[in-house]
Design an enzyme around this catalytic site. Structure first.
Site, PDB file in Angstrom:
ATOM      1  N   LYS A   8      -8.841-104.971  32.222  1.00  0.00           N
ATOM      2  CA  LYS A   8      -8.456-106.015  31.249  1.00  0.00           C
ATOM      3  C   LYS A   8      -9.083-105.742  29.892  1.00  0.00           C
ATOM      4  O   LYS A   8     -10.052-104.992  29.778  1.00  0.00           O
ATOM      5  CB  LYS A   8      -8.925-107.399  31.724  1.00  0.00           C
ATOM      6  CG  LYS A   8     -10.441-107.561  31.992  1.00  0.00           C
ATOM      7  CD  LYS A   8     -11.312-107.868  30.803  1.00  0.00           C
ATOM      8  CE  LYS A   8     -12.788-108.030  31.158  1.00  0.00           C
ATOM      9  NZ  LYS A   8     -13.709-107.995  29.999  1.00  0.00           N
ATOM     10  N   ASP A 134     -15.832-112.659  36.031  1.00  0.00           N
ATOM     11  CA  ASP A 134     -14.440-112.312  35.695  1.00  0.00           C
ATOM     12  C   ASP A 134     -13.659-111.782  36.895  1.00  0.00           C
ATOM     13  O   ASP A 134     -12.496-111.392  36.741  1.00  0.00           O
ATOM     14  CB  ASP A 134     -14.342-111.406  34.456  1.00  0.00           C
ATOM     15  CG  ASP A 134     -15.109-110.109  34.610  1.00  0.00           C
ATOM     16  OD1 ASP A 134     -15.667-109.886  35.700  1.00  0.00           O
ATOM     17  OD2 ASP A 134     -15.141-109.325  33.645  1.00  0.00           O
TER      18      ASP A 134
HETATM   19  O1  C5P Z   1     -21.030-113.157  36.399  1.00  0.00           O
HETATM   20  P1  C5P Z   1     -21.503-111.780  36.141  1.00  0.00           P
HETATM   21  O2  C5P Z   1     -22.359-111.245  37.259  1.00  0.00           O
HETATM   22  O3  C5P Z   1     -20.439-110.818  35.763  1.00  0.00           O
HETATM   23  O4  C5P Z   1     -22.445-111.886  34.878  1.00  0.00           O
HETATM   24  C1  C5P Z   1     -23.349-110.880  34.514  1.00  0.00           C
HETATM   25  C2  C5P Z   1     -24.307-111.430  33.469  1.00  0.00           C
HETATM   26  O5  C5P Z   1     -23.621-111.629  32.239  1.00  0.00           O
HETATM   27  C3  C5P Z   1     -24.909-112.781  33.803  1.00  0.00           C
HETATM   28  O6  C5P Z   1     -26.075-112.633  34.575  1.00  0.00           O
HETATM   29  C4  C5P Z   1     -25.214-113.316  32.425  1.00  0.00           C
HETATM   30  O7  C5P Z   1     -26.393-112.736  31.900  1.00  0.00           O
HETATM   31  C5  C5P Z   1     -24.072-112.805  31.581  1.00  0.00           C
HETATM   32  N1  C5P Z   1     -22.966-113.770  31.463  1.00  0.00           N
HETATM   33  C6  C5P Z   1     -23.140-114.893  30.680  1.00  0.00           C
HETATM   34  N2  C5P Z   1     -22.104-115.773  30.535  1.00  0.00           N
HETATM   35  C7  C5P Z   1     -20.919-115.550  31.141  1.00  0.00           C
HETATM   36  C8  C5P Z   1     -20.728-114.421  31.954  1.00  0.00           C
HETATM   37  C9  C5P Z   1     -21.768-113.537  32.086  1.00  0.00           C
HETATM   38  O8  C5P Z   1     -24.210-115.093  30.106  1.00  0.00           O
HETATM   39  N3  C5P Z   1     -19.927-116.427  30.960  1.00  0.00           N
END
Ligand code: C5P
Length: 302
Positions: A8, A134
């Site tokens: 994406k 995501d």
């Molecule tokens: O959800 P995911 O594991 O992909 O997120 C990785 C990191 O990215 C989270 O630990 C956070 O630090 C950051 N993040 C965030 N806000 C979001 C998505 C991700 O701060 N909406």
């Protein structure tokens, strides 16, 4: 069986605020594009993963294997099932294209089929949201507005029969860690059109209008610390594309092309500061291919 896992771009990304739980509240528009990884699965007694990129981990640090384990843990009917997974990696790691998340969603869809799992789509979506912010988008595909930390999705229905939007994708040779990108969010430097304005431009189908309303609130902070990203965006604009932005937390940058011919022509030029390719925006139907049977002579196999 095999499945394609299209990545994406974020055509629009507004950071609303930092939340108490450390995540950031978003208002973003995800868009599936072509040119993703391929995941193959053979029935096997145990669950295992191998990967075409020897640098990538094939244990639980790999989101595709984590997805497989999570599905098996939630699905009593699959408790004793295994699979030998092979991941053909094409999407660069740490580029903001969601390659790992797409692989995770692909693994869920592929094994849901292979193991004849009776879990309803709502449970698959729950598992996806636990794997990463995501990942749920990759069960939906196409064009979607996401809110919350990225897991609250609303499909964007574009008028049918319209030629697809074409992009030029430029990935500089740097990897960005998502938490690092969020830590560099600079609210004072971020900004741009509101979501409604962007969606109206997208609905018009006019590349110039879309190009003028792109937004990524993570870009100022990341690009200030990583000069390769500013250089990539500058290069795309110098080629005559009407607009360019970083995708997600970077490092890839996409330019909007006026049509397919311009995307292909610009992507064939030399001197770009990174890996360059044309990218076609996909509809949800194109982005969610059904898992298909395959054999040892599958063209995706290395
Ligand atoms: O959800 P995911 O594991 O992909 O997120 C990785 C990191 O990215 C989270 O630990 C956070 O630090 C950051 N993040 C965030 N806000 C979001 C998505 C991700 O701060 N909406």
């Amino acid at each position: 069986m095999r499945i394609d896992c299209p990545p994406k771009v974020n055509l629009y990304l507004r950071v609303v605020r930092r939340r108490e739980d450390g995540y950031h509240e978003l208002e973003t528009v995800f868009q599936s594009i072509d040119g993703g990884d391929t995941l193959l699965a053979c029935p096997a007694a145990a669950l295992s993963l191998s990967c075409s990129d020897p640098e990538l981990p094939t244990d639980e640090r790999n989101l595709a294997l984590r997805a497989a384990l999570a599905l098996r843990a939630r699905c009593p009917a699959a408790a004793n099932r295994g699979a030998a997974l092979t991941l053909i990696k094409r999407v660069p790691v740490g580029s903001g294209l969601g390659g790992g998340s797409a692989d995770a969603a692909g693994a869920l869809r592929l094994l849901h089929r292979l193991w004849e799992s009776p879990l309803p789509p709502s449970v698959l979506r729950e598992i996806a949201a636990e794997l990463g912010s995501d990942v749920p988008f990759f069960l939906l595909g196409g064009t979607a507005v996401a809110r919350g930390r990225g897991e609250q999705l609303e499909p964007v229905l574009l008028p049918p029969g319209r030629p697809p939007l074409w992009l030029v994708l430029l990935t500089p040779p740097v990897r960005i860690a998502t938490p690092w990108a969020y830590a560099h969010w600079r609210p004072e430097a971020a900004g741009g059109p509101d979501l409604e304005t962007f969606l109206a431009a997208l609905a018009s189908g006019e590349p110039e209008r879309i190009a003028a309303t792109l937004r990524n609130d993570l870009e100022p902070g990341v690009a200030a610390a990583v000069p390769e990203i500013a250089a990539a965006r500058r290069w795309l604009l110098e080629q005559g594309l009407p607009g360019a932005r970083m995708t997600g937390s970077g490092s890839a940058v996409f330019g909007i092309a006026r049509d397919e011919a311009q995307a292909r022509e610009v992507a064939s030029r030399s001197g770009a500061p990174g890996a360059l390719r044309p990218a076609r925006c996909l509809t949800a139907a194109e982005a969610l291919p059904e898992p298909e049977p395959c054999g040892p002579d599958d063209p995706a196999l290395p």
